[in-house]
Each structure stands twice: as structure tokens, then as C-alpha cells.
Design a protein around this motif. Structure first.
Motif, PDB file in Angstrom:
ATOM      1  N   LEU A  90     -12.369 -47.051  -8.130  1.00  0.00           N
ATOM      2  CA  LEU A  90     -12.585 -48.086  -8.393  1.00  0.00           C
ATOM      3  C   LEU A  90     -11.698 -48.019  -8.961  1.00  0.00           C
ATOM      4  O   LEU A  90     -11.238 -48.837 -10.481  1.00  0.00           O
ATOM      5  CB  LEU A  90     -13.560 -49.021  -8.031  1.00  0.00           C
ATOM      6  CG  LEU A  90     -14.578 -48.479  -6.877  1.00  0.00           C
ATOM      7  CD1 LEU A  90     -15.858 -49.047  -6.351  1.00  0.00           C
ATOM      8  CD2 LEU A  90     -13.844 -50.261  -5.838  1.00  0.00           C
ATOM      9  N   ARG A  91     -11.236 -47.512  -9.787  1.00  0.00           N
ATOM     10  CA  ARG A  91     -11.395 -47.362 -11.401  1.00  0.00           C
ATOM     11  C   ARG A  91     -12.068 -48.576 -12.477  1.00  0.00           C
ATOM     12  O   ARG A  91     -11.956 -49.399 -13.303  1.00  0.00           O
ATOM     13  CB  ARG A  91     -10.044 -47.824 -11.970  1.00  0.00           C
ATOM     14  CG  ARG A  91      -8.792 -46.733 -11.045  1.00  0.00           C
ATOM     15  CD  ARG A  91      -7.391 -47.348 -11.548  1.00  0.00           C
ATOM     16  NE  ARG A  91      -7.242 -46.530 -12.769  1.00  0.00           N
ATOM     17  CZ  ARG A  91      -5.854 -46.619 -13.476  1.00  0.00           C
ATOM     18  NH1 ARG A  91      -4.838 -47.291 -12.835  1.00  0.00           N
ATOM     19  NH2 ARG A  91      -5.631 -47.148 -14.687  1.00  0.00           N
ATOM     20  N   LEU A  92     -13.338 -48.034 -11.793  1.00  0.00           N
ATOM     21  CA  LEU A  92     -14.089 -48.970 -12.732  1.00  0.00           C
ATOM     22  C   LEU A  92     -14.510 -48.504 -13.884  1.00  0.00           C
ATOM     23  O   LEU A  92     -14.176 -47.679 -14.892  1.00  0.00           O
ATOM     24  CB  LEU A  92     -15.549 -48.462 -12.643  1.00  0.00           C
ATOM     25  CG  LEU A  92     -16.485 -48.806 -10.540  1.00  0.00           C
ATOM     26  CD1 LEU A  92     -17.707 -49.162 -10.112  1.00  0.00           C
ATOM     27  CD2 LEU A  92     -15.575 -50.333 -10.679  1.00  0.00           C
ATOM     28  N   THR A  97     -19.475 -53.143 -11.187  1.00  0.00           N
ATOM     29  CA  THR A  97     -18.770 -53.622 -10.350  1.00  0.00           C
ATOM     30  C   THR A  97     -18.760 -53.636  -9.239  1.00  0.00           C
ATOM     31  O   THR A  97     -18.111 -54.789  -8.300  1.00  0.00           O
ATOM     32  CB  THR A  97     -17.246 -53.552 -11.657  1.00  0.00           C
ATOM     33  OG1 THR A  97     -16.934 -54.032 -13.237  1.00  0.00           O
ATOM     34  CG2 THR A  97     -15.966 -54.166 -11.035  1.00  0.00           C
ATOM     35  N   TYR A  98     -18.837 -52.450  -8.976  1.00  0.00           N
ATOM     36  CA  TYR A  98     -19.374 -51.951  -7.719  1.00  0.00           C
ATOM     37  C   TYR A  98     -19.869 -53.308  -6.602  1.00  0.00           C
ATOM     38  O   TYR A  98     -19.639 -53.603  -5.752  1.00  0.00           O
ATOM     39  CB  TYR A  98     -19.532 -50.666  -7.294  1.00  0.00           C
ATOM     40  CG  TYR A  98     -19.848 -50.321  -5.805  1.00  0.00           C
ATOM     41  CD1 TYR A  98     -19.027 -50.091  -5.065  1.00  0.00           C
ATOM     42  CD2 TYR A  98     -21.248 -50.230  -5.610  1.00  0.00           C
ATOM     43  CE1 TYR A  98     -19.445 -49.785  -3.792  1.00  0.00           C
ATOM     44  CE2 TYR A  98     -21.345 -49.494  -4.621  1.00  0.00           C
ATOM     45  CZ  TYR A  98     -20.502 -49.770  -3.474  1.00  0.00           C
ATOM     46  OH  TYR A  98     -20.774 -49.252  -2.081  1.00  0.00           O
ATOM     47  N   SER A 275     -14.261 -47.072   2.310  1.00  0.00           N
ATOM     48  CA  SER A 275     -12.618 -47.005   2.897  1.00  0.00           C
ATOM     49  C   SER A 275     -11.844 -48.386   2.828  1.00  0.00           C
ATOM     50  O   SER A 275     -11.376 -48.613   3.546  1.00  0.00           O
ATOM     51  CB  SER A 275     -12.761 -46.557   4.038  1.00  0.00           C
ATOM     52  OG  SER A 275     -13.862 -46.505   5.603  1.00  0.00           O
ATOM     53  N   SER A 276     -12.685 -49.210   2.837  1.00  0.00           N
ATOM     54  CA  SER A 276     -12.588 -50.924   3.206  1.00  0.00           C
ATOM     55  C   SER A 276     -12.047 -51.596   1.642  1.00  0.00           C
ATOM     56  O   SER A 276     -11.066 -52.621   1.905  1.00  0.00           O
ATOM     57  CB  SER A 276     -13.463 -51.638   3.792  1.00  0.00           C
ATOM     58  OG  SER A 276     -14.482 -51.845   2.734  1.00  0.00           O
ATOM     59  N   LEU A 277     -12.267 -50.443   0.661  1.00  0.00           N
ATOM     60  CA  LEU A 277     -11.985 -50.881  -0.274  1.00  0.00           C
ATOM     61  C   LEU A 277     -10.554 -50.806  -0.955  1.00  0.00           C
ATOM     62  O   LEU A 277     -10.388 -49.931  -0.057  1.00  0.00           O
ATOM     63  CB  LEU A 277     -12.900 -50.508  -0.991  1.00  0.00           C
ATOM     64  CG  LEU A 277     -14.226 -51.693  -0.922  1.00  0.00           C
ATOM     65  CD1 LEU A 277     -15.051 -50.507  -2.153  1.00  0.00           C
ATOM     66  CD2 LEU A 277     -14.534 -52.722  -1.126  1.00  0.00           C
ATOM     67  N   LYS A 278      -9.984 -51.373  -1.783  1.00  0.00           N
ATOM     68  CA  LYS A 278      -8.096 -51.235  -1.916  1.00  0.00           C
ATOM     69  C   LYS A 278      -8.746 -50.309  -3.307  1.00  0.00           C
ATOM     70  O   LYS A 278      -9.805 -51.127  -4.296  1.00  0.00           O
ATOM     71  CB  LYS A 278      -7.312 -52.055  -1.876  1.00  0.00           C
ATOM     72  CG  LYS A 278      -7.448 -53.078  -1.111  1.00  0.00           C
ATOM     73  CD  LYS A 278      -6.327 -54.109  -0.788  1.00  0.00           C
ATOM     74  CE  LYS A 278      -5.800 -54.401   0.831  1.00  0.00           C
ATOM     75  NZ  LYS A 278      -4.824 -55.725   0.198  1.00  0.00           N
TER      76      LYS A 278
END
Length: 283
Positions: A90-92, A97-98, A275-278
Motif C-alpha cells: 500500500l506504500r503507506l 491509512t489502511y 487483493s481487491s485494492l489497487k
């Protein structure tokens, strides 16, 4: 000695804050060596409270605390194989933010708010304890008020963190970890010298003591080994893996290490739920 310690921290801050940018302030340019981050994490995870309280815990409950420490190791395995790959994909910058991407805006804000409250309370108590020890050991004899000790301590902390951000904190935490581990070694040396014991004699004395017992098999006992072990594992997952202050240092490893972690297979259902996240991968 105390003044020299803070002077070194300020010098480190000055050197590491040169040409500071927002990228270096928040994620240290994402080029920190993993071994340096790992070493600095020792000092971040521990504190003066640990240094003071664990010996008292061993005195009262024998060495059952070691089961908690072993549980920490299991907790770190979960963090390294489950949480870190998610954070990197997610490059947090903020791990909370997740929550926003997964559950919505207010979930993110609530998680961040609870972190700020818990961190403020926890850091305040740690500062109070350490300042109290300094006051009793040093500053009472000099006639310095306790309030002045606290204010000066906070001022020095501000001075070495406000400009360089996490890049500076990485280096100061590394120095603090080295200082703390050196103090542990010196404490063992001075205690053994005071007791007129060599290293082998010291080890034998510890083994012979009733306080060296680690394994307790009575389930109803609060020192029951597996109860302590599982507690330690979940304490680490929650207080390290879900803590912004501790995990943010792990978000600026050297890029090839990040790429390796991000390419780990999704071997558990928790990872597969993402898996549903980009995701944006590092290049």
C-alpha cells in the motif's frame, strides 16, 4: 555525562537534518539499511521503564517474563510475514491509512486518534519515570526542581527531532540503542564486581537462584508459561505491528528489501483480502 549524551544527540540531529526534505522527514528517503532499522528498533521497543521494571518483575515473579519475551519473537514473525507486506504493497506513510481504504474515513481517524492518545499517555508516563530517576539520582543534589528537569528533557528531545524527522530519529535511536545496551553490559560488570563473582560464577549463581525459573506448568498460575507466551505474542502484534511510531521506522527500508518483501506470496487469508485494492509497486 548526561549533558554529553544530549550533546551527541543534538550533533547527530544537526548532521542528519542537512538538506532535509519532506521525503526524508517522513520516510527517510526510503533508503535506510534494514540492519540499521532493526538495531534502532531495539531502543525504540525498550525504554527506561523496561530497564527499571523488568528486574523488579523477575524479583517478584521469577524469570517467567522470559516466556513473554519468547512470545515477542513469535509476534515479530507474524508482523514480518503478514503486516509488513501489506504496508509495503500500500506504500503507506501512516499505517492507519489502511483502515481508510478498507473500512472508511472515520475508521482511519478513530485508529489514528487512539494512537495519538495512547502514545501521549505512554510517552508521558515513560518521561515521568525517567525524569524521576534522574531527579533522585542527580538533580535533587543540585537543587534543581523536578519541573525544570522535565521541561529541559522535553526541550532537548524537541531540539534533536523537530527538523530532521525520521531520518534523524533513525540515527538517534541507533545511538540510544548502543548506549542502552552498553549500560546493560556495564551494569552486569559492576554488579558482578560488587559481588566478587567472575562470569562463570555469576551464571552459576543465577542458575542456582529460585528466581531463575522460567517454566511454570500450573494453568491457574498467572506465571503459566504458555499464558505468558501467547500474551507476549499478541502484545507485540498490537503494540508494535499496529503502532505507527514503531512501524513507521520499518517503512523506509532500502528499496531492494522493500521489493523483496512486496513480492512475497500471499499465503494467508489476511493478505489475500487485500487483493481487491489497487497497489502501486516500487520501481
Amino acid at each position: 555525562m548526561i549533558a554529553g549524551y544530549f550533546a551527541v544527540l543534538v550533533i547527530i540531529a544537526v548532521l542528519t537534518s542537512r538538506k532535509a526534505t519532506s521525503e526524508s522527514f517522513f520516510v527517510a528517503n526510503r533508503n535506510a539499511p534494514w540492519y540499521m532499522v532493526a538495531f534502532a528498533m531495539i531502543g525504540t521497543s525498550l525504554s527506561g521503564v523496561t530497564f527499571i521494571s523488568v528486574p523488579g518483575n523477575v524479583y517478584g515473579k521469577s524469570w517467567s517474563y522470559l516466556a513473554v519475551v519468547l512470545g515477542y519473537v513469535a509476534g515479530y514473525v507474524v508482523i514480518g510475514t503478514v503486516l509488513l507486506p501489506l504496508y509495503y504493497r500500500l506504500r503507506l506513510v501512516s499505517i492507519y491509512t489502511y483502515l481508510e481504504q478498507r473500512f472508511g474515513y472515520w475508521s482511519y481517524k478513530t485508529g489514528a486518534l487512539f494512537f495519538l492518545i495512547s502514545r501521549a499517555l505512554g510517552s508521558g508516563l515513560r518521561l515521568y519515570l525517567v525524569a524521576g530517576v534522574l531527579q533522585l539520582a542527580v538533580f535533587d543534589k543540585m537543587g534543581v526542581p523536578f519541573a525544570a528537569t522535565v521541561v529541559v528533557s522535553i526541550l532537548f528531545i524537541y531540539l534533536y527531532t523537530f527538523k530532521g524527522g525520521l531520518k534523524t530519529i533513525l540515527w538517534t535511536d541507533t545511538f540510544q540503542t548502543l548506549a542502552m545496551l552498553s549500560c546493560v553490559a556495564l551494569s552486569i560488570y559492576f554488579i558482578s564486581s560488587e559481588l566478587n563473582l567472575g562470569f562463570k560464577q555469576l551464571v552459576s549463581t543465577v542458575r542456582a537462584s529460585s528466581m531463575s525459573q522460567v517454566y511454570f506448568s500450573n494453568f491457574s498460575d498467572d506465571k503459566f508459561f504458555w499464558k505468558q507466551f501467547v500474551s507476549g505474542m499478541f502484545i507485540t502484534i498490537v503494540m508494535t505491528g499496529l503502532d505507527q511510531d514503531l512501524m513507521q521506522k520499518n517503512l523506509f527500508w532500502f528499496t531492494p528489501v522493500i521489493t523483496m518483501v512486496m513480492n512475497m506470496p500471499e499465503t494467508n487469508c489476511f493478505q489475500k483480502n487485500l487483493s481487491s485494492l489497487k497497489f502501486e509497486k516500487y520501481t
